[in-house]
Scaffold this motif. Structure first.
Motif, short mmCIF file in Angstrom:
data_model
loop_
_atom_site.label_atom_id
_atom_site.label_comp_id
_atom_site.label_asym_id
_atom_site.label_seq_id
_atom_site.Cartn_x
_atom_site.Cartn_y
_atom_site.Cartn_z
N ARG A 202 0.66 -1.07 -0.02
CA ARG A 202 0.24 -0.10 -0.06
C ARG A 202 0.88 1.08 -0.01
N LYS A 277 -17.99 -9.20 -2.49
CA LYS A 277 -17.25 -8.19 -1.68
C LYS A 277 -18.14 -7.47 -0.77
N LEU A 297 -11.17 -12.14 -1.56
CA LEU A 297 -11.27 -10.83 -1.70
C LEU A 297 -10.00 -10.14 -1.67
N PRO A 298 -9.67 -9.06 -2.48
CA PRO A 298 -8.48 -8.61 -2.18
C PRO A 298 -8.54 -7.58 -1.06
N VAL A 299 -8.86 -8.07 0.14
CA VAL A 299 -8.81 -7.36 1.17
C VAL A 299 -7.44 -8.14 2.23
N SER A 300 -7.14 -7.60 3.46
CA SER A 300 -6.20 -7.81 4.07
C SER A 300 -6.61 -9.35 5.01
N PHE A 350 -7.98 1.33 7.19
CA PHE A 350 -8.48 1.84 6.04
C PHE A 350 -9.60 0.75 5.56
N TYR A 352 -12.49 0.05 1.74
CA TYR A 352 -12.62 0.00 0.28
C TYR A 352 -12.34 1.63 0.04
#
Lengths: 385, 77
Positions: A202, A277, A297-300, A350, A352
């Motif tokens: 990031r 998502k 999902l491209p989340v942490s 943080f 989306y």
């Protein structure tokens, strides 16, 4: 007949969502209209984020382990051992098969099967390295650090994404501080290797952390995609053609979804489950939700992500049953404390739609990190907030 | 182009800690011959970043479409 909800996997995501569901469906559980069952191989629940502190001697092993049963609402059924080890998740026939051969029919399923480490993707990697990501190795790392007298330490992230995404940065900065306090920093070369350009993917956090790495004299080699490690000669090699000799290798192993996801044919090639998502439903399956590290999902892949997601999954699943709660959407929320030493930290929050704005590292945020860990057993896991 | 099979669609308009390149690095590494990954990105900077990454890693950018502030790219082995 009671509606049965199966939570496929315990640990952080499964435990929080099970307890939150029990609160949302309190009346229905008491009347016997709903049944919640948690399936998990192990009887024990390990608080993984604490293993890094343990590796630096800042946390004791006993603080990081509890019986899963003791964390769950007493009305939730908990099956472990063969009875809780899932061998197939059959979403077409709405059942989960366990290692004792028993099929568990469900009306609703929550997949919280987490991550498995696929060390075998990198030849020689496991034999040559220590990692805070595995309990036993974290203990060995503590011992190795106690005996360390200087040399080259390489910190390597094999692949992205991986769980606890800030942990490699924390490991590096805690190591730097730990060695300074022991008077060994001048005798040690610290080398940080990462699969994409920079120290973190990031941009805002990357810029801040790169600055700290530079001030502390930490070498950064990126992009560095590890291809093999020679445990005898202690050399790590990358796809980019670099070879680095080390005295100690601290590794973040490749992550994939759980084997049962692959065996059941419900994931992608890295066994992540296709997930919407916003609603956190499994794609094309309205009776299945996915939470925590298991999603594609491209989340942490972080404990806080699972906690934020648990509000959405519990609400939406309870709404499916009761029909009066409305639908909640997950906003991509994440909160991670980042230790920048053995007594200082910052944090990133943080979503989306919102970027992080990490404050300068301080003791206050270190205290916040420690308290967050301590409160896990009594507050977070029990879904008390 | 007609021969390419889309293996996965990656919405990277709001990527987490692995960032757009971290996520893409993984999925692109899993591609087989004749397959592509469809990537949705926000902003020209992200598009340029992915193009530069693809060039360095030896992937082909088969198609780029601009849809408002978003870019839809097809990336193949």
């Amino acid at each position: 007949m009671a509606k049965r909800i199966i939570i496929a996997g315990g640990n952080i995501a499964g435990t929080i969502v099970a307890n939150r569901l029990a609160q949302k469906l309190d009346e229905e559980l008491n009347k016997g209209e709903v049944e919640i069952v948690v399936l998990n191989k192990s009887e024990e629940h390990v608080y993984l984020p604490g293993q890094l502190l343990m590796a630096f001697g800042l946390e004791t092993p006993g603080e990081l382990v509890r019986k899963e049963r003791s964390l769950l609402d007493r009305r939730i059924k908990f099956l472990h051992g063969d009875a809780g080890t899932m061998t197939k998740i059959d979403v077409e026939n709405r059942q989960v098969i366990t290692a004792d051969g028993k099929p568990h029919k469900y009306d609703y399923l929550v997949i919280s099967t987490g991550v498995e480490y696929t060390w075998e993707e990198v030849p020689g990697y496991k034999e040559a390295s220590l990692t805070p990501y595995e309990f036993d190795s974290a203990l060995k790392m503590r011992e190795a650090l106690e005996n360390f007298q200087g040399g080259t330490v390489v910190i390597n992230v094999a692949k992205l994404p991986h769980r606890c995404p800030v942990a490699p940065i924390e490991t590096t900065l805690m190591l730097d501080d730990y060695l300074r306090k022991r008077g060994l920093r001048e005798k040690t070369r610290i080398v940080y290797t990462y699969p994409v350009e920079g120290v973190f993917a990031r941009p805002i956090t990357n810029k801040m952390m790169k600055g700290i790495f530079e001030q502390r004299g930490i070498e950064v080699h990126s992009p560095f995609n590890v291809t093999s490690v020679n445990p005898n000669e202690k050399i790590i090699e990358s796809q980019e053609g670099e070879k680095i000799k080390f005295d100690m290798l601290i590794a973040v192993p490749p992550n994939q979804g759980a084997k049962v996801i692959g065996d059941s044919g419900i994931g992608d090639r890295r066994r992540w489950v296709p997930t919407d998502k916003l609603t956190l439903r499994m794609k094309n399956h309205s009776d299945v939700y996915v939470i925590g590290d298991a999603t594609d999902l491209p989340v942490s892949k972080a404990g806080s992500t699972a906690d934020f997601e648990s509000y959405v999954v519990a609400n939406n699943l309870a709404n499916d049953i009761k029909g009066n709660l409305g639908v909640k959407h997950y906003g991509g929320d994440v909160l991670c404390y980042i230790a920048t030493g053995t007594d200082q930290a910052t944090y990133i929050r943080f979503s989306y739609t919102m970027n992080e704005s990490p404050p300068p590292p301080s003791y206050i945020h270190w205290w916040g990190k420690v308290m967050y860990n301590k409160m896990y057993w009594t507050v977070t896991a029990k879904a008390n907030i | 182009m007609d021969q390419v099979k889309i293996y996965k669609e990656l919405d990277l308009t709001s990527a987490g800690c692995a960032g757009p390149l971290g996520e893409l690095n993984q999925v692109a590494g899993d591609l087989k011959e004749g397959e592509a990954v469809k990537v949705i990105l926000e902003g020209k900077e992200s598009k340029l970043l992915v193009e530069s990454w693809a060039k360095k890693k030896g992937f082909k950018v088969l198609d780029v479409k601009e849809e408002g502030k978003k870019y839809v790219m097809l990336i193949a082995k």
